[in-house]
Design a protein around this motif. Structure first.
Motif, short mmCIF file in Angstrom:
data_model
loop_
_atom_site.label_atom_id
_atom_site.label_comp_id
_atom_site.label_asym_id
_atom_site.label_seq_id
_atom_site.Cartn_x
_atom_site.Cartn_y
_atom_site.Cartn_z
N LEU A 1 5.07 2.14 -3.41
CA LEU A 1 4.40 1.02 -3.36
C LEU A 1 5.55 -0.14 -3.85
O LEU A 1 5.61 -1.00 -3.33
CB LEU A 1 3.28 0.74 -4.44
CG LEU A 1 2.84 -0.54 -4.59
CD1 LEU A 1 1.92 -0.99 -3.52
CD2 LEU A 1 1.85 -0.55 -5.74
N ARG B 1 -3.17 0.06 -3.46
CA ARG B 1 -3.42 -1.03 -2.69
C ARG B 1 -3.29 -1.98 -3.69
O ARG B 1 -4.06 -2.44 -4.85
CB ARG B 1 -4.70 -0.85 -1.99
CG ARG B 1 -4.91 -2.03 -1.00
CD ARG B 1 -6.35 -2.22 -0.60
NE ARG B 1 -6.65 -0.80 0.02
CZ ARG B 1 -6.40 0.03 1.28
NH1 ARG B 1 -5.74 -0.69 2.21
NH2 ARG B 1 -6.80 1.03 1.54
N PHE C 1 0.83 -1.18 -0.06
CA PHE C 1 -0.07 0.01 -0.15
C PHE C 1 0.95 1.16 -0.02
O PHE C 1 1.90 1.23 0.75
CB PHE C 1 -0.96 -0.11 1.14
CG PHE C 1 -1.44 1.43 1.38
CD1 PHE C 1 -2.99 1.62 0.76
CD2 PHE C 1 -1.09 2.50 2.31
CE1 PHE C 1 -3.74 2.82 0.97
CE2 PHE C 1 -1.72 3.36 2.25
CZ PHE C 1 -3.08 3.74 1.40
N GLU D 1 -4.06 6.86 -3.93
CA GLU D 1 -3.69 5.82 -3.21
C GLU D 1 -3.62 4.48 -3.97
O GLU D 1 -4.59 4.24 -4.69
CB GLU D 1 -4.78 5.71 -1.94
CG GLU D 1 -4.78 6.54 -0.90
CD GLU D 1 -5.90 6.33 0.03
OE1 GLU D 1 -6.70 5.41 0.03
OE2 GLU D 1 -5.76 7.01 0.96
#
Length: 304
Positions: free
Chosen positions: A147, A32, A9, A30
């Motif tokens: 990431l 993930r 993440f 973001e």
């Protein structure tokens, strides 16, 4: 090359540089990821960033090979942009439009204050920075870099764990190797004792059986038993698979699918070792190997 986990993440933000004291809205991204057999990408974007999806997909496919990826983006609002300030021209136009609609549709509901403010916010498209696409790409690049770093750190931990399990499997294989000759020798002695008893019984009953023939028969059965329980080939293949896994882990790169295949082969050899087991100690070693291999399989499924 590093080994990457598929679990991670990261988030990043980007804001335009303005010469005035007003704070312009920025973009937050973001990313993930979890494990998956293939690269599966999903986006959660607001309407004003929908047009950036192809460019964002290109960034993700260039950086990642496997995993289920979810990218979320949001556009921040400046402090003075929380409530729009409608201009007289906007309100005039809105009033004319509302009158025109109600003239054609008498049952149409009048606009609420909230709806009017939302229209003024949307209608002032010039207030949205022209470089919004550039901002979301800038934030996405930073998030993807973070990431990859997180996935590399997790991959390093996975490699350390797998190498530790490989060392334990080698120790178990070394313990199993001398057990088979000992079992064969013990079984051979049992066959000889049984044939000696049969020879003595035959002598008492008057049926002639030579001691040499009885001994040859016992040794023949012992040899067949030794062939049946021999696990040298399985241990050799298991060692070769462990060598290949260790080599791949040290080389790094995109190796998850190859490791998954090798883990299946390790499990096959451990199963065969257990099925050929003629001693309780060998059965225990086979069970311990299966537990370790299953632990490795679970972790290998997280490697890109």
């Amino acid at each position: 090359m590093p080994v990457y986990s598929m679990t991670g993440f990261a988030s990043a933000s980007a804001a335009p540089v303005t010469e005035s004291d007003t704070v312009a809205p920025g973009v937050t991204v973001e990313v993930r990821t979890v494990n998956s057999r293939f690269l599966d990408i999903a986006f959660r974007l607001p309407d004003e960033l929908r047009q950036a999806e192809p460019a964002l997909r290109e960034l993700l496919t260039a950086a990642l090979r496997r995993g289920k990826v979810e990218l979320r983006a949001a556009v921040g609002r400046a402090a003075d942009d929380a409530l729009p300030q409608p201009t007289p021209e906007q309100l005039n136009r809105l009033s004319r439009l509302e009158s025109s609609v109600q003239g054609w549709l008498p049952k149409a509901q009048p606009l609420s204050v909230h709806e009017a403010l939302q229209w003024c916010r949307g209608g002032s498209a010039a207030a949205v920075p022209a470089a919004l696409d550039e901002l979301v790409q800038q934030a996405a690049k930073a998030a993807i870099d973070s990431l990859k770093q997180a996935r590399a750190r997790e991959g390093k931990r996975l490699v350390a764990m797998l190498l530790d399990r490989i060392g334990t499997l080698r120790t178990l294989a070394a313990q199993a190797a001398p057990l088979v000759p000992a079992v064969v020798q013990k079984q051979q002695q049992r066959f000889l004792e049984r044939w000696q008893e049969a020879l003595a019984s035959a002598g008492d009953s008057g049926h002639g059986v030579s001691a040499e023939a009885a001994r040859d028969r016992a040794l023949g059965e012992a040899a067949a038993f030794a062939i049946r329980i021999d696990v040298a080939e399985e241990l050799t293949r298991l060692s070769a698979h462990l060598d290949e896994i260790e080599r791949l882990l040290k080389a790094g790169g995109e190796l998850g699918k190859r490791l998954d295949f090798l883990i299946q082969e390790l499990h096959r050899e451990a199963n065969t070792l257990g099925s050929k087991s003629a001693a309780l100690e060998l059965t225990g070693i086979s069970v311990d190997m299966k537990v370790l291999i299953e632990q490795m399989r679970e972790q290998v499924q997280n490697i890109e």
